[in-house]
Write a protein that holds these residues in place. Sequence first.
Motif, mmCIF file in Angstrom:
data_model
loop_
_atom_site.group_PDB
_atom_site.id
_atom_site.type_symbol
_atom_site.label_atom_id
_atom_site.label_comp_id
_atom_site.label_asym_id
_atom_site.label_seq_id
_atom_site.Cartn_x
_atom_site.Cartn_y
_atom_site.Cartn_z
ATOM 1 N N ASP A 1 49.343 39.700 48.449
ATOM 2 C CA ASP A 1 49.879 39.547 49.805
ATOM 3 C C ASP A 1 50.119 40.918 50.439
ATOM 4 N N VAL A 2 50.633 41.855 49.669
ATOM 5 C CA VAL A 2 50.858 43.217 50.185
ATOM 6 C C VAL A 2 49.525 43.874 50.526
ATOM 7 N N LEU A 3 48.552 43.789 49.610
ATOM 8 C CA LEU A 3 47.251 44.402 49.874
ATOM 9 C C LEU A 3 46.583 43.754 51.089
ATOM 10 N N PHE A 4 46.664 42.429 51.181
ATOM 11 C CA PHE A 4 46.068 41.706 52.301
ATOM 12 C C PHE A 4 46.721 42.128 53.616
ATOM 13 N N THR A 5 48.044 42.197 53.644
ATOM 14 C CA THR A 5 48.760 42.569 54.864
ATOM 15 C C THR A 5 48.373 43.979 55.307
ATOM 16 N N LEU A 6 48.307 44.902 54.368
ATOM 17 C CA LEU A 6 47.899 46.268 54.713
ATOM 18 C C LEU A 6 46.452 46.304 55.192
ATOM 19 N N ARG B 1 55.086 50.904 57.858
ATOM 20 C CA ARG B 1 56.356 51.257 57.231
ATOM 21 C C ARG B 1 56.761 50.092 56.333
ATOM 22 N N LEU B 2 57.600 50.363 55.363
ATOM 23 C CA LEU B 2 58.036 49.324 54.440
ATOM 24 C C LEU B 2 58.697 48.167 55.183
ATOM 25 N N ASN B 3 59.524 48.479 56.185
ATOM 26 C CA ASN B 3 60.191 47.396 56.925
ATOM 27 C C ASN B 3 59.184 46.566 57.728
ATOM 28 N N GLU B 4 58.115 47.179 58.222
ATOM 29 C CA GLU B 4 57.071 46.433 58.928
ATOM 30 C C GLU B 4 56.302 45.539 57.955
ATOM 31 N N LEU B 5 56.029 46.072 56.781
ATOM 32 C CA LEU B 5 55.380 45.280 55.746
ATOM 33 C C LEU B 5 56.269 44.108 55.363
ATOM 34 N N ASN B 6 57.553 44.375 55.246
ATOM 35 C CA ASN B 6 58.519 43.345 54.872
ATOM 36 C C ASN B 6 58.535 42.181 55.873
ATOM 37 N N GLN C 1 63.504 42.680 50.719
ATOM 38 C CA GLN C 1 63.256 44.115 50.837
ATOM 39 C C GLN C 1 63.321 44.800 49.480
ATOM 40 N N SER C 2 64.316 44.476 48.653
ATOM 41 C CA SER C 2 64.429 45.151 47.362
ATOM 42 C C SER C 2 63.272 44.770 46.440
ATOM 43 N N SER C 3 62.874 43.513 46.451
ATOM 44 C CA SER C 3 61.729 43.096 45.633
ATOM 45 C C SER C 3 60.456 43.768 46.116
ATOM 46 N N LEU C 4 60.303 43.894 47.415
ATOM 47 C CA LEU C 4 59.120 44.520 47.976
ATOM 48 C C LEU C 4 59.052 45.991 47.585
ATOM 49 N N LEU D 1 52.870 53.251 54.337
ATOM 50 C CA LEU D 1 52.118 52.736 53.194
ATOM 51 C C LEU D 1 50.700 52.438 53.638
ATOM 52 N N MET D 2 49.751 52.721 52.768
ATOM 53 C CA MET D 2 48.361 52.409 53.067
ATOM 54 C C MET D 2 47.623 52.079 51.779
#
Length: 155
Positions: free
Chosen positions: A48-53, A62-67, A74-77, A104-105
Amino acid sequence: MAARTAPAASPVRLAAETWESLFRAQVAVMRRLQSGPAFKDLAVNEYDVLFTLSRCPSGRLRLNELNDNVLLSQSSLSRLVDRLEKRGLVERTPAPNDGRGVLLMLTDAGAELQKQIGRDHVRDIAALVGPALTAAEQRELLRLTEKLRASLPAR
């Protein structure tokens, strides 16, 4: 739980039953997808993280945008991103014009893995959804879920 054929007693009850049905369907489909071959090398939440990026126009978030776009706290992410970074799938870069900010990229390896898993994942989704819903039903479900998401106030 058996499917209901009688209408709910009240609008509140109908809304609750609709939500429960939507949620249980999503969980059942996700469990089936998670157990498939597409996710032998990467967990669904990591994908999900790779797909979103990969879908981000600038390629960086930014981490908060990814979140805002993944289903983790947020802590798990933060811990998940640390693991992905150690595996060489994502990297952190300084944010321009912000001395403390970090973007993040995907790395090349992360982008390639996302594409590889994505191809298999889409085929697995089609194998589950296609036999269950006609093309017209899929379009209607898409319309309804997009309508529901669009009705929610921005956070």
